[in-house]
Each structure stands twice: as structure tokens, then as C-alpha cells.
Scaffold this motif. Sequence first.
Motif, PDB file in Angstrom:
ATOM      1  N   GLN A  21       3.478 -12.374  58.493  1.00 51.07           N
ATOM      2  CA  GLN A  21       2.934 -13.704  58.785  1.00 51.07           C
ATOM      3  C   GLN A  21       3.983 -14.796  58.718  1.00 51.07           C
ATOM      4  O   GLN A  21       3.697 -15.949  59.046  1.00 51.07           O
ATOM      5  N   ASN A  22       5.170 -14.418  58.249  1.00 53.52           N
ATOM      6  CA  ASN A  22       6.246 -15.385  58.023  1.00 53.52           C
ATOM      7  C   ASN A  22       5.777 -16.564  57.169  1.00 53.52           C
ATOM      8  O   ASN A  22       6.033 -17.732  57.479  1.00 53.52           O
ATOM      9  N   ILE A  23       5.092 -16.242  56.101  1.00 54.35           N
ATOM     10  CA  ILE A  23       4.594 -17.301  55.219  1.00 54.35           C
ATOM     11  C   ILE A  23       5.379 -17.305  53.911  1.00 54.35           C
ATOM     12  O   ILE A  23       6.041 -16.335  53.544  1.00 54.35           O
ATOM     13  N   ALA A  24       5.246 -18.425  53.203  1.00 51.82           N
ATOM     14  CA  ALA A  24       5.933 -18.556  51.917  1.00 51.82           C
ATOM     15  C   ALA A  24       5.458 -17.458  50.979  1.00 51.82           C
ATOM     16  O   ALA A  24       4.260 -17.245  50.826  1.00 51.82           O
ATOM     17  N   PRO A  25       6.382 -16.759  50.362  1.00 49.42           N
ATOM     18  CA  PRO A  25       5.986 -15.681  49.455  1.00 49.42           C
ATOM     19  C   PRO A  25       5.447 -16.235  48.132  1.00 49.42           C
ATOM     20  O   PRO A  25       5.791 -17.358  47.757  1.00 49.42           O
ATOM     21  N   PRO A  26       4.627 -15.452  47.439  1.00 52.01           N
ATOM     22  CA  PRO A  26       4.106 -15.914  46.154  1.00 52.01           C
ATOM     23  C   PRO A  26       5.158 -15.889  45.043  1.00 52.01           C
ATOM     24  O   PRO A  26       4.937 -16.443  43.971  1.00 52.01           O
ATOM     25  N   ILE A  27       6.268 -15.203  45.267  1.00 50.80           N
ATOM     26  CA  ILE A  27       7.403 -15.243  44.328  1.00 50.80           C
ATOM     27  C   ILE A  27       8.574 -15.701  45.192  1.00 50.80           C
ATOM     28  O   ILE A  27       9.192 -14.900  45.897  1.00 50.80           O
ATOM     29  N   ASP A  28       8.845 -16.993  45.164  1.00 51.35           N
ATOM     30  CA  ASP A  28       9.695 -17.581  46.195  1.00 51.35           C
ATOM     31  C   ASP A  28      11.091 -17.912  45.682  1.00 51.35           C
ATOM     32  O   ASP A  28      11.480 -17.508  44.577  1.00 51.35           O
ATOM     33  N   VAL A  29      11.826 -18.625  46.487  1.00 43.44           N
ATOM     34  CA  VAL A  29      13.224 -18.903  46.170  1.00 43.44           C
ATOM     35  C   VAL A  29      13.354 -19.792  44.936  1.00 43.44           C
ATOM     36  O   VAL A  29      14.320 -19.688  44.178  1.00 43.44           O
ATOM     37  N   TYR A  30      12.370 -20.651  44.695  1.00 37.99           N
ATOM     38  CA  TYR A  30      12.413 -21.516  43.509  1.00 37.99           C
ATOM     39  C   TYR A  30      12.150 -20.696  42.248  1.00 37.99           C
ATOM     40  O   TYR A  30      12.753 -20.926  41.190  1.00 37.99           O
ATOM     41  N   ASP A  31      11.246 -19.727  42.381  1.00 37.00           N
ATOM     42  CA  ASP A  31      11.007 -18.814  41.253  1.00 37.00           C
ATOM     43  C   ASP A  31      12.256 -17.981  40.976  1.00 37.00           C
ATOM     44  O   ASP A  31      12.644 -17.775  39.824  1.00 37.00           O
ATOM     45  N   ALA A  32      12.860 -17.498  42.050  1.00 43.60           N
ATOM     46  CA  ALA A  32      14.091 -16.718  41.893  1.00 43.60           C
ATOM     47  C   ALA A  32      15.162 -17.548  41.208  1.00 43.60           C
ATOM     48  O   ALA A  32      15.849 -17.093  40.296  1.00 43.60           O
ATOM     49  N   ALA A  33      15.299 -18.802  41.653  1.00 38.12           N
ATOM     50  CA  ALA A  33      16.358 -19.653  41.106  1.00 38.12           C
ATOM     51  C   ALA A  33      16.159 -19.865  39.609  1.00 38.12           C
ATOM     52  O   ALA A  33      17.100 -19.730  38.819  1.00 38.12           O
ATOM     53  N   VAL A  34      14.945 -20.176  39.210  1.00 41.87           N
ATOM     54  CA  VAL A  34      14.726 -20.496  37.801  1.00 41.87           C
ATOM     55  C   VAL A  34      14.821 -19.237  36.934  1.00 41.87           C
ATOM     56  O   VAL A  34      15.347 -19.271  35.819  1.00 41.87           O
ATOM     57  N   MET A  35      14.348 -18.119  37.460  1.00 43.94           N
ATOM     58  CA  MET A  35      14.461 -16.863  36.690  1.00 43.94           C
ATOM     59  C   MET A  35      15.908 -16.421  36.584  1.00 43.94           C
ATOM     60  O   MET A  35      16.374 -16.038  35.512  1.00 43.94           O
ATOM     61  N   ARG A  36      16.607 -16.464  37.698  1.00 43.38           N
ATOM     62  CA  ARG A  36      17.996 -15.993  37.695  1.00 43.38           C
ATOM     63  C   ARG A  36      18.891 -16.928  36.897  1.00 43.38           C
ATOM     64  O   ARG A  36      19.906 -16.501  36.346  1.00 43.38           O
ATOM     65  N   ALA A  37      18.513 -18.206  36.830  1.00 48.36           N
ATOM     66  CA  ALA A  37      19.318 -19.181  36.078  1.00 48.36           C
ATOM     67  C   ALA A  37      19.363 -18.853  34.588  1.00 48.36           C
ATOM     68  O   ALA A  37      20.303 -19.249  33.889  1.00 48.36           O
ATOM     69  N   ILE A  38      18.360 -18.149  34.121  1.00 52.58           N
ATOM     70  CA  ILE A  38      18.320 -17.854  32.680  1.00 52.58           C
ATOM     71  C   ILE A  38      19.583 -17.112  32.243  1.00 52.58           C
ATOM     72  O   ILE A  38      20.087 -17.339  31.138  1.00 52.58           O
ATOM     73  N   THR A  39      20.114 -16.256  33.101  1.00 52.93           N
ATOM     74  CA  THR A  39      21.280 -15.463  32.696  1.00 52.93           C
ATOM     75  C   THR A  39      22.516 -16.323  32.425  1.00 52.93           C
ATOM     76  O   THR A  39      23.041 -16.292  31.316  1.00 52.93           O
ATOM     77  N   PRO A  40      22.988 -17.128  33.378  1.00 55.59           N
ATOM     78  CA  PRO A  40      24.157 -17.955  33.032  1.00 55.59           C
ATOM     79  C   PRO A  40      23.853 -18.989  31.955  1.00 55.59           C
ATOM     80  O   PRO A  40      24.729 -19.317  31.147  1.00 55.59           O
ATOM     81  N   MET A  41      22.625 -19.508  31.911  1.00 53.77           N
ATOM     82  CA  MET A  41      22.283 -20.470  30.858  1.00 53.77           C
ATOM     83  C   MET A  41      22.326 -19.807  29.491  1.00 53.77           C
ATOM     84  O   MET A  41      22.763 -20.402  28.503  1.00 53.77           O
ATOM     85  N   SER A  42      21.838 -18.572  29.441  1.00 53.45           N
ATOM     86  CA  SER A  42      21.880 -17.821  28.190  1.00 53.45           C
ATOM     87  C   SER A  42      23.324 -17.559  27.775  1.00 53.45           C
ATOM     88  O   SER A  42      23.690 -17.725  26.601  1.00 53.45           O
ATOM     89  N   GLU A  43      24.152 -17.178  28.732  1.00 53.12           N
ATOM     90  CA  GLU A  43      25.573 -16.983  28.422  1.00 53.12           C
ATOM     91  C   GLU A  43      26.197 -18.283  27.904  1.00 53.12           C
ATOM     92  O   GLU A  43      26.973 -18.273  26.941  1.00 53.12           O
ATOM     93  N   ASN A  44      25.844 -19.387  28.540  1.00 52.27           N
ATOM     94  CA  ASN A  44      26.392 -20.678  28.110  1.00 52.27           C
ATOM     95  C   ASN A  44      25.953 -21.009  26.693  1.00 52.27           C
ATOM     96  O   ASN A  44      26.751 -21.439  25.861  1.00 52.27           O
ATOM     97  N   SER A  45      24.685 -20.830  26.437  1.00 48.84           N
ATOM     98  CA  SER A  45      24.156 -21.181  25.119  1.00 48.84           C
ATOM     99  C   SER A  45      24.842 -20.366  24.027  1.00 48.84           C
ATOM    100  O   SER A  45      25.252 -20.905  22.992  1.00 48.84           O
ATOM    101  N   ILE A  46      24.976 -19.073  24.279  1.00 45.82           N
ATOM    102  CA  ILE A  46      25.636 -18.214  23.281  1.00 45.82           C
ATOM    103  C   ILE A  46      27.090 -18.641  23.090  1.00 45.82           C
ATOM    104  O   ILE A  46      27.585 -18.737  21.962  1.00 45.82           O
ATOM    105  N   ALA A  47      27.752 -18.925  24.193  1.00 44.71           N
ATOM    106  CA  ALA A  47      29.157 -19.338  24.090  1.00 44.71           C
ATOM    107  C   ALA A  47      29.309 -20.639  23.310  1.00 44.71           C
ATOM    108  O   ALA A  47      30.336 -20.890  22.693  1.00 44.71           O
TER     109      ALA A  47
END
Lengths: 470, 470
Positions: A415-441
Motif C-alpha cells: 500500500q506504500n503507507i507509513a509503517p507502524p514502526i517507522d523511521v522516527y521509532d527507529a531513530a529513537v530506539m537506535r539512538a539509545i546505543t550511542p547515548m548509552s555509550e556516552n553516558s557510561i563514558a
Amino acid sequence: MDKNYNRRKFLQTSALAGLGLTTVSASGNENVSGRTGIISDPVQTSRKSPRSSKLHIGFIGVGLRGRDHMDLVLRRDDCEVICIADPDAAAIQAGIRLCQSYGKSAPAAYGEGNYDYLNLLEKEDIDAVIISSPWMWHTQQSVAGMNKGLYVGCEVSGAFSLEECWELVNTHEDTGAHYFFLENANYRRDLLAVLDMVRKDLFGEIIHLECGYQHDLRNVKFNDGKTVYSRGTEFGETALSEARWRTNHSLHRNGDLYPTHGVGPVMNYIDINRGNRFTHLVSMSTKPRGLSAYVRDVGGENHPNAKLDWKLGDVVTTLIQCNNGEKVLVSHDTNLPRPYCLGFRVQGTKGIWMDVNESVHIEGKSPYHGWDDQEKWFEKYDHPLWRKYNDLASGEGHGGQDWFIINAFVECAKQNIAPPIDVYDAAVMRAITPMSENSIALGSAPVTFPDFTRGRWSVKKPDFGLDDRY
Amino acid sequence: MDKNYNRRKFLQTSALAGLGLTTVSASGNENVSGRTGIISDPVQTSRKSPRSSKLHIGFIGVGLRGRDHMDLVLRRDDCEVICIADPDAAAIQAGIRLCQSYGKSAPAAYGEGNYDYLNLLEKEDIDAVIISSPWMWHTQQSVAGMNKGLYVGCEVSGAFSLEECWELVNTHEDTGAHYFFLENANYRRDLLAVLDMVRKDLFGEIIHLECGYQHDLRNVKFNDGKTVYSRGTEFGETALSEARWRTNHSLHRNGDLYPTHGVGPVMNYIDINRGNRFTHLVSMSTKPRGLSAYVRDVGGENHPNAKLDWKLGDVVTTLIQCNNGEKVLVSHDTNLPRPYCLGFRVQGTKGIWMDVNESVHIEGKSPYHGWDDQEKWFEKYDHPLWRKYNDLASGEGHGGQDWFIINAFVECAKQNIAPPIDVYDAAVMRAITPMSENSIALGSAPVTFPDFTRGRWSVKKPDFGLDDRY
């Protein structure tokens, strides 16, 4: 746009033949204006011309995980596997054999090095691409796919920087191409039942959540170079499958390297990016001991891999604060002997669920200060998706999750429609990794989340798992 | 020193008649030189004159908790309850009746206001004092007791400031008087079995720990003013027992208000203050909703106590980093409906235990990637203390814990030796509360622990639960 553009002008309502289903519209829940209009209109009006053929899919990365997805696609009569790319010749051959095992013709193969996927994107007449490559390739391959106007589905991973997350978002907004983040855990049966319970207010106002990735990966991070998941000491060039690339991250990085299986489902319980957002996090790590100990056990005291300076703390804990006052505790625990358990907990003003003891307490309904077996509740609140698709999904990969995520991807891509798990969800979920690395550092200092939605989280409505469609 | 000083010159080895036991020495594990010599010498050489009488104990605070302790003391033939202080006349009367129910004479009573305990300390000829007052009084009463040269036992609480923790430490070091922090959870049967397993290396090198106070206290924080633990909406002046004072902290403070039941036992697993120390913490809180919701449920939408601005977030999570690379996750969760569970987890390079699912996994001994019922392990590793005292302890308060803590207190006080849960342990445990409040107030910023031992943690050896004595 590119030459594939016309091919993807298909009418959404005609595209559901594959499962003999009908649908009337997209979820229609993205009611906000986007920077380019993209997220305001889940059905791309410019692409509503009729489509009579099947969804043509290319696969970038056809290792074990990519072939899992391809297998599910090959069983459908609304899709065709057109082409595959992978720098590993054995993976390419296995991909071709898999197609042939379904009586299909061999896909076009792109195996000439790491960048042959660009030739696939340039030459092949496809609608969608599914990316299952090592983590380091996810962003650039996704960006390349969106830049070709393709409907992109990408496997999950943590990011390496916040800039990379922005790149995904910006490419989506600039191109109008959709990005489906293939977080299969969102479809886990118990997690969907809990979603139903959350939405029916069984837990009251949600207060505290826990989740994570608590999975002894030692025989994923190492093998003997001959058999996947064997007991071994090898990683990198001398190893097989994930141990070839995944283990390297444990050697060099300290943070929550794989947050999405936990965070993805939990985001739905508190409407992250849909009326709520993550504001900041702190992470703390333990010392790294598990991988060295494992190599010593398997390969002896003097094995060189036991003496490496492994950076990944054995248990990394991250606390995420939410705009609406909730907190999410995320565990990353992959180096120690332990039974598998993602460690979910959902706690509100009326009740609590935990997966580790498979129990629910709902005030006034469960025993006073006591637990119910979760099955008592999940039978009643089994999600419509599972009620409808149980026969097709159960028995498939990861307890049926894989079936649902590929089905959702295909249905949305058609349908070429917006997915229910979209690029904004990906961005915020994936951001946790570098943010976590930063916090620990920084000694567990708080690190703030960017607002990848540019404020639209405050008006967007929930759209995941609202009904039995996908 | 004061006039009580001579009375407390008793010989340690003659003082164990109460239980018909013998002992040869104190644990002898504090092998470091203290600022005043106090912590270098668990047996106070200046007090070694013979003692022929019983341990004379005063009680400050004889509410429900104080009388629990008094009851245990009254059953022993090596102690005498000499005096009690409490500003609540009903508590004083109940304390007197309790003594008389054991056929003992009534203790001297000090009930003239909040400060009559000072008269008790001034006038009474006692060796030791047990303090079970509201949290706000713990430090000043303990300091007053130590300043009188008494052996002080104090109930657990979080502190209000780091200065208060230093005050305890400094008073101990200046006076030579010992301070026993009455953390009964240290003696919980499963936690002692786990301590045995830790010391026998079943879990390997300890990496990650979890603990906390996950206890639905809503009917402790509120009652109907007529019956303790009843369903009610009252706190403060119009309520009974703990609701008179404890609830006030939930109204005004946001942090881990009660960390010790979790942290106390866990400290023993990683030798905190005995070769290891806490270095810093971060805390994060959720929104506060549980107490308002409870009052609304019980007293209706318009009950004024439902409209108060409760400050304590419903679930506060604290992460503590340790000098030797471990991490401790501490939960404080007292406002929501939930079954009781302190949430213990002990995880090392060889295995893991969790209390919520009552399960153990030890690599190579438990099923591959699977759990054992914890009882399988605890039978074998039941602690010597429990093997010895099971008949006396089991059935007593808090699953026998209370018997052990009072027994340990009495045995140490009779010998006037350094307690196994000492003023430095109290200081570091109690410090978590103001540090947690600070971290939350600063947006989960890291807050560093003072080193209350002034460096001696690095040379002191473990001394808790080494054998079956106390």
C-alpha cells in the motif's frame, strides 16, 4: 526520482490478494503535518495508480537472518524475490538455493564485494528492499534504498551516532520513501496481549517499565569456525555468521548495544512518539568478565582471545525518563551464563506484569498481594492479530514474531503507507546505543534525547497493533 | 565518660550464658588501625574487667517495632529490660505490659515528650540501647547514646543528609562506643544461603546485583485511625502507628527513602567497606500517582488527601557503581499494588539467582539455558546460622530475621565488640537516600559517595556471617 518509481505506483486496495484479505484504508492515525507532508498522509496520493502485479522485493544481506525473512516472503503469492546482494558467496548460493527450493527462478545476485548492493539498487526493478546486513551497514544501505524511492525494511540494531539517526529521518522526509524498522519483538504474543491489557486500562496509568536483552550470546559471539552456535573461541574472520562481525562490537564498545527488542514493545505501552517521548537517559555498566571467562573455559587459560581488552561491560543498565513521567529500565546482558529472558515488566496504578515469573497482579482481581499465572489473563486478552493469524504464525521464527513482522512489512509496502514502526521509532530506539555509550563514558551522566519528530510526537496518535490487520 | 561506664566493663567470654553458648573471641577481622584505635580492636581492652550480671538494655521508641525487639530480649536470660522511652503514652503502657507479661518488673518509663529519652540516657544504669523511633530521630538518639558510652543498636532508615552520616561515624570514632545497624534482612534465610554460595564461588566473580524495597505500603502509609493496617485515608496526627510519621516523607521527598533492606544483604556479596566500596550512584524517579489513586479509591474523588502534591515517585530506581566494577540496581516501589518482593538478583560469571522467580542457574550444573528451583540449592547451602538456630528463629518476626538481628546485637553488646553491621555500613547505606534525592533533583546526575571509612575499606576484611556465632 529513479526508474523504479513508476513501478511502485500501485493501488493499495488491490494489493492484498496474497493472503486473500481485504482492507479499507491505512490506519489513518498519523494526523499531523510533516515537514514534507510525508508523515501527514500515510497513503501517498501521488502513487495511487493501479497496480496489478506482485510486490517485487530485493534482499540486501542474505545470511541466516536475511534468509529467514526471504523464506517467509517466498511462501507468499503476493511477493516476488527479484534480487539479492551479499559479499559472502556462500550466502548468495544459499539464497539462490532457497528460492529454487520453492520452485522459483534464481534471483539476480550481487556478490561482488561490500558495495555491490548499490548495483542492485541501481539496476533492479523492485518496489521494496529488506536489509539484514551487519549493523554497520544498516544506515547507509537504508539511506541508499530510500534515495531510490524504495520501501525499505531494515533489521534492528543500535546506532553508532545520533547523526546517523538523523540521516535516516532526513532521508525519509526528503524522499518520501518509507522506512519500516523490522522490530519483530513487537509481535510477541505475550507482549501483544499486554498491549491489549494496557489499552483496556487493566494496569491503570502506566508508571514504570522494564525490558532489555538478557540473552547469553556467548555461543553466538564465538564459534569453532565450522558450525554456527558451536562451542568455540573464534570470532572475526575465522568464525561463522554473526561471530564474524557482531563480536567486534563487544571488544570495542561499552553501552547498550542492542536495545530495540526491549524498547520496541515498551514504546507501544506508553505511546512514545505518539503523545509521549523519551527525554533523557543514564547508563551504568559493570566490569567486563564474561567473554574472557568463556574463552578461558573453552580454549584454556592462555588462549589469546581470553586476554583481549573486552570493552562491553557484562551487564549494562539504562534508565530512560519519559516526557509523561514514566521511566523505562533497559538491561543489556549478553556475556554471562543465564536463561533467556528479556525482563519485561509493566507496572501501573492498578497492576503489574512480569515475564520472568510469568505472572500478573491486578488489584481487586488477583489474590490480595498475590500473583496470577499470566496465562489466566493472556487467554482473555490474546491480541486480535494472534487470534486471526495463529495458524500461519505459530511455529515460525522467534515464536511467530518473524511471520508478523514480514507480513506487516509486505502489507504496508504493497500500500506504500507509513509503517507502524517507522523511521522516527527507529531513530529513537537506535539512538539509545550511542547515548548509552556516552553516558557510561561520562560516568553515568544524563544524556538528552533529540526530538527526531521535530515536535510532532505531541500530536501523533498511536498506530501500532490497533486491530487485526498487521 | 559517664557514670554508666564502669557498669559496662564486663568480660566478653563470660557473657554467653543466655543461650548456653561459648565463644572464644570476636570475629577478629577488623585488622586495620582506626583513627582512635576503635576499629582496630574489636574487643575494647579497657573494658575487660569481669562482668557477672546480665546485659542491661534500654529501649528508645516502643511502638510496634520497638516492642517486637523488646519481646525478643525479654525471652532471653542474659538480658534485662531496664527502661523505655516514648512520647506516646499508649506505647509506654504497652511496653510496660509486655514486660509484665513475662513476669518481669515494669521498666522505668520516660514518656514526657520527645526529649525524655535524654533523661533515660542520663539517669539509667544500662549497657546498651535499642532505638526504634521514627526515622527523623535515629541519628540524634544514636549520637546521644554513643556519647553516653552505650552500645547502640538502631533501626534502619535512610538519612536526610550526608552530614548526618558523618555525625554517626565521627561520634563512634570519638567515643569508642559501638553502633549496630539493625538491618534484619541480612539474616533472611535465602539471602544467607546465597551468601554461602557466593563465598563458595558458585556464582563465580560477582558482576551485577539487584535488590530493593518493593512492598505495597499503601495500608501502612494510610489507615482509618482506629486499626493499624486497615483500609483508610488517614495519615499524620489522625492515623495510627507508622502512618503518623512515615507517610509525611512520601509527601515531601522524592528518592529512595528506604534502601537498606536491599542494600544491606547485597553489600555482603561484594564486600562493601571490606575491600570494595560504593563510588557513585544515579537515581531516576517516575511520576507520583499511586498514593492519590489509593486515597481516591478508598475515600472518594474529592478526598483532600487525594489532592495533595505527593512528591515521592511511585518507582525510584537507583544504580550504584562499585569500586571493583560491580553494579547494584536498587528499586524503591511502595505506592502501587504489587505482591511483595525485594527483587534480589545475584549474577556472576558462573551463574545467577533471582528471588522473584525463586530460581537459580549455575552453569554446567543447572539445565542448559534453564532454571533450577532455588530450593534445590538452598537446602545444600543453608547457612550455618540457620542450621544452628532454626528452631529458635523460625516463626519469629520477618521470617526469623528479627530473632537473628537481636541475637547478634545482644551477643556483640555483651562482648562490647565491633558489630558485623557497623556504623560505616550504616553511613553508606543511609547515605543512599539523600544521594538519591540529590540525583533526582539534578535530573539523574551522578552523585559520589563519601568514603566514610577514610580509606580503611581497602584493608578491612569481611566479618558478617562467617560462621554460626551471630
